[in-house]
Design an enzyme around this catalytic site. Structure first.
Site, PDB file in Angstrom:
ATOM      1  N   GLY A   1       0.842  -1.211   0.000  1.00  0.00           N
ATOM      2  CA  GLY A   1       0.000   0.000   0.000  1.00  0.00           C
ATOM      3  C   GLY A   1       0.864   1.243   0.000  1.00  0.00           C
ATOM      4  O   GLY A   1       0.502   2.270   0.580  1.00  0.00           O
TER       5      GLY A   1
ATOM      6  N   GLY B   1      -0.325   5.057  -1.134  1.00  0.00           N
ATOM      7  CA  GLY B   1      -1.325   5.856  -0.425  1.00  0.00           C
ATOM      8  C   GLY B   1      -0.714   7.058   0.275  1.00  0.00           C
ATOM      9  O   GLY B   1       0.480   7.338   0.169  1.00  0.00           O
ATOM     10  N   GLN B   2      -1.573   7.761   1.038  1.00  0.00           N
ATOM     11  CA  GLN B   2      -1.159   9.013   1.686  1.00  0.00           C
ATOM     12  C   GLN B   2       0.016   8.777   2.636  1.00  0.00           C
ATOM     13  O   GLN B   2       1.019   9.484   2.598  1.00  0.00           O
ATOM     14  CB  GLN B   2      -2.346   9.608   2.450  1.00  0.00           C
ATOM     15  N   LEU B   3      -0.093   7.774   3.497  1.00  0.00           N
ATOM     16  CA  LEU B   3       0.986   7.469   4.441  1.00  0.00           C
ATOM     17  C   LEU B   3       2.148   6.768   3.734  1.00  0.00           C
ATOM     18  O   LEU B   3       3.320   7.101   3.944  1.00  0.00           O
ATOM     19  CB  LEU B   3       0.435   6.575   5.566  1.00  0.00           C
TER      20      LEU B   3
ATOM     21  N   TYR C   1     -14.799   0.114   9.139  1.00  0.00           N
ATOM     22  CA  TYR C   1     -13.354   0.371   9.240  1.00  0.00           C
ATOM     23  C   TYR C   1     -12.890   0.214  10.695  1.00  0.00           C
ATOM     24  O   TYR C   1     -11.916  -0.482  10.980  1.00  0.00           O
ATOM     25  CB  TYR C   1     -13.093   1.783   8.727  1.00  0.00           C
TER      26      TYR C   1
ATOM     27  N   LYS D   1     -10.416  -2.521  12.325  1.00  0.00           N
ATOM     28  CA  LYS D   1      -9.174  -2.146  13.015  1.00  0.00           C
ATOM     29  C   LYS D   1      -9.137  -2.754  14.416  1.00  0.00           C
ATOM     30  O   LYS D   1      -8.088  -3.234  14.870  1.00  0.00           O
ATOM     31  CB  LYS D   1      -9.025  -0.617  13.082  1.00  0.00           C
TER      32      LYS D   1
HETATM   33  C1  AKB Z   1     -10.101   8.128   8.517  1.00  0.00           C
HETATM   34  O1  AKB Z   1     -10.551   9.271   8.637  1.00  0.00           O
HETATM   35  O2  AKB Z   1     -10.772   7.138   8.207  1.00  0.00           O
HETATM   36  C2  AKB Z   1      -8.636   7.916   8.845  1.00  0.00           C
HETATM   37  C3  AKB Z   1      -8.430   7.492  10.256  1.00  0.00           C
HETATM   38  C4  AKB Z   1      -8.660   8.442  11.357  1.00  0.00           C
HETATM   39  O3  AKB Z   1      -8.080   6.373  10.486  1.00  0.00           O
HETATM   40  N1  AKB Z   1      -7.900   9.109   8.573  1.00  0.00           N
END
Ligand code: AKB
Length: 327
Positions: free
Chosen positions: A15, A18-20, A149, A153
């Site tokens: 990945g 991506g941004q990171l 998400y 996580k």
């Molecule tokens: C998001 O906004 O989904 C991410 C995060 C805080 O994990 N930047």
């Protein structure tokens, strides 16, 4: 400064586009030497970003392809960054779960089978939810994530801890707040407004914010995020007391506060507020984070507050994106 890598092998970043990943891959190459870094991303098109190191097109759901790269290149560390973030995940919940969980499990299994020395995997403040403490949220706060998400996580954190306890896989993780940098755009997150607002201000265009003016969220400048990641990964194994994921804090601010910080550079900059479905996600997240474990275990200390971050971005972004600041 380039240091001697503690391994004879290579670091695979999954990945990387991506941004990171864009900034972390470069930081790893600067630190350990570009010959030790392999960038990979499911989008072959991003390979132009990685003219300084080896690049593979890789879909992390393809375990055989991942194993091929690990074996062929002699990979000894993996940074697995590929994920679908909070806002996009709500539009495609099953796909987000499949990628976020399936990808992590492939990486953990490959790490176990191929005796990978260290794995980095990012978690997020999204593990917290509407009934978590909102201010100075502790490491062990009650967690009821209400996005797919966040659920992925939180489950992922426990998988990481499980692989460490059961198989000795040295996997380390940070619960990133919203990350803000000027070298690439954010995509699919709830904190993305804090990246987009700089582009609008610098282009002298009106900004429409998808959160309300006073939605306070934890954020971090990219330099601090890179610094925290490298520090965690370099810390002696015995210092790592948390094998789920560490709270880390940079700063907290609201859309109105970042807007005010930009007004001193762009006095005519205008903002309007049109909250959408992302408001509910933001409302479930902490306003600020207690990161005392990271400070104690590996000396974490952020360098950037909102003022310093805005100054750095206003200084660098126009040239980086070829915007004419004084049009
Ligand atoms: C998001 O906004 O989904 C991410 C995060 C805080 O994990 N930047």
């Amino acid at each position: 400064m380039q240091t001697n890598i503690s391994l004879m092998g290579k670091i695979l970043v999954i990945g990387a586009g991506g941004q990171l990943g864009t900034e972390l891959t470069k930081a790893l190459a600067d630190k350990y030497g570009k010959d030790h870094i392999i960038a990979s991303d499911f989008q072959d098109a991003v390979k132009t970003k990685f003219d300084y190191c080896t690049f593979y097109a890789l879909n992390v759901m393809d375990k055989a392809a991942l194993e091929f790269i690990v074996t062929k290149e002699g990979v000894t560390q993996i940074y697995h960054l590929a994920a679908i973030l909070s806002a996009l995940g709500e539009k495609n919940p099953v796909q987000a779960w499949d990628l976020n969980m399936g990808g992590l499990l492939n990486v953990l299994e490959v790490a176990r089978e191929h005796k990978i020395e260290k794995v980095f995997w990012p978690s997020s403040i999204a593990v917290f939810g509407p009934h978590s403490d909102k201010d100075n949220t502790p490491q062990q706060a009650f967690k009821d994530p209400n996005t797919v998400y966040g659920i992925s996580k939180l489950a992922g954190e426990h998988w990481c801890e499980y692989y460490f306890n059961k198989y000795g896989v040295d996997v380390r993780s940070l619960r990133y707040p919203g990350l803000i940098g000027y070298k690439s755009l954010a995509g699919g997150g709830t904190t993305d407004y804090a990246v987009d607002i700089y582009h609008k201000a610098i282009k002298e265009e009106k900004f429409t914010c998808f959160l309300t003016a006073h939605s306070y969220l934890p954020m971090m400048y990219m330099d601090d995020a890179i610094h925290a990641t490298l520090q965690l990964m370099e810390a002696p194994k015995e210092n790592i007391s948390i094998r789920t994921s560490y709270n880390v804090s940079g700063m907290s601010f609201s859309p109105d506060e970042i807007y005010q910080s930009l007004l001193s550079y762009y006095p005519n900059f205008e903002i309007e507020y049109q909250p959408d479905f992302r408001q509910q996600i933001a409302d479930g997240w902490p306003r600020s984070i207690d990161d005392s474990n990271a400070k104690k275990d590996w000396n974490w200390q952020p360098q950037f507050d909102l003022k310093a971050m805005t100054a750095a971005i206003v200084d660098n972004l126009p040239q980086y994106f070829n915007y004419n600041k004084n049009k």
